[in-house]
Design an enzyme around this catalytic site. Structure first.
Site, mmCIF file in Angstrom:
data_model
loop_
_atom_site.group_PDB
_atom_site.id
_atom_site.type_symbol
_atom_site.label_atom_id
_atom_site.label_comp_id
_atom_site.label_asym_id
_atom_site.label_seq_id
_atom_site.Cartn_x
_atom_site.Cartn_y
_atom_site.Cartn_z
ATOM 1 N N GLU A 29 -1.962 -1.964 3.105
ATOM 2 C CA GLU A 29 -2.282 -1.926 4.531
ATOM 3 C C GLU A 29 -3.784 -1.692 4.630
ATOM 4 O O GLU A 29 -4.489 -1.878 3.650
ATOM 5 C CB GLU A 29 -1.473 -0.832 5.242
ATOM 6 N N LYS A 34 -5.492 -6.032 7.682
ATOM 7 C CA LYS A 34 -5.048 -5.861 6.294
ATOM 8 C C LYS A 34 -5.633 -6.939 5.388
ATOM 9 O O LYS A 34 -5.251 -7.043 4.225
ATOM 10 C CB LYS A 34 -3.523 -5.965 6.203
ATOM 11 N N ARG A 62 12.521 -2.019 10.331
ATOM 12 C CA ARG A 62 11.802 -1.329 9.262
ATOM 13 C C ARG A 62 12.312 0.100 9.112
ATOM 14 O O ARG A 62 12.619 0.760 10.117
ATOM 15 C CB ARG A 62 10.300 -1.256 9.579
#
Length: 247
Positions: A3, A37, A223
């Site tokens: 990330e 990212k 997620r």
DNA sequence: ATCTATTCCTGGCTGC
DNA sequence: TGCAGCCAGGAATAGA
């Protein structure tokens, strides 16, 4: 998974090591930098954009392995792109179609953007077209730091608090060289250290460091999502203002 | 606008 | 020791 802090760590090292070196057919590398990212390599008149997906990594001057997907032979430096799961993408001269970087967006602008959206805040943070840089790990860590429940509607979030807490988390993670859960290593082969400072991610059932309550794992936006049910309370859904009772 | 499900992919884990 | 089955998830995509 790379990330913002991991991408920043990679970009800083590669910039230091490769800036000014020539790559055959692409010219001189002018700089390596990061936005969201993405790790970006600026050559004279060409640009390489690396989206690392789940397991993409760069390594300098090591032997290629079974997960090596690309080799870049700079003068005196060999850069490998390794990617176990092949979710990463390397593209040349493609437009960058992502939202503003979370580290550089103006706090007031960020808060205003949130006020127009009704999605759960975590889903919005993960949406790179909305704001870029935050993935699953740091979404959970930032929301914990700001004491915001991941399901709270974005337009009910204190955007300035979320912004400032997120900046603090991300900058500290950069200072630690990112998080290594299993696959992340920097271009020199070093692990990150920020995983030792995670307060919710991967800590299901362990005590909250603020209040001792067991950290909960739920699924939000498809997620795994970790939060403290005590520190990150979901306020009662908004409703019509109650009329003061007569008498 | 926003949601869900699906696809990509492979190492690591569980359970037999 | 082996193997089947499942899981993790960033991003794109299709469909509701």
């Amino acid at each position: 998974m790379p990330e913002l802090p991991e991408a920043e760590t990679i970009a800083r090292i590669l910039d230091k090591r490769l800036r000014g070196k020539t790559l055959a057919g692409r010219g001189v590398l002018r700089r390596v930098w990061r936005t969201g990212k993405c790790v970006i390599f600026d050559f004279d008149d060409q640009q390489l954009t690396a989206r690392l997906g789940m397991t993409g990594t760069f390594r300098l001057n090591v032997e290629p392995g079974i997960h090596t997907r690309q080799i870049f032979d700079f003068e005196n430096e060999r850069l490998l792109y390794n990617d176990i799961r092949k979710f990463g993408r390397l593209t040349w001269n493609s437009p960058l179609d992502i939202g503003p970087d979370i580290l550089t967006i103006d706090p007031t602008t960020f808060a205003e953007l949130l006020s127009n959206r009704s999605r759960p805040i975590k889903a919005l943070l993960l949406d790179q077209s909305f704001v870029s840089g935050i993935g699953n790990i740091y979404a959970d860590e930032c929301l914990f730091a700001a004491k915001i429940h991941p399901l709270l509607a974005a337009n009910r979030v204190d955007g300035l608090t979320l912004h400032s807490e997120s900046i603090a988390v991300l900058k500290e993670a950069i200072r630690c060289g990112g998080s290594t859960i299993s696959d992340f290593f920097d271009p020199l082969g070093r692990s990150g250290r920020y995983q030792e400072k995670h307060r919710v991610y991967g800590r299901e059932g362990k005590p909250c460091q603020n209040c001792g309550t067991a950290i909960v794992r739920a699924v939000v936006a498809q997620r795994g999502t970790h939060y403290c049910p005590e520190c990150q309370l979901l306020p009662r859904p908004g409703r019509q203002k109650q009329r003061a009772p007569h008498r």
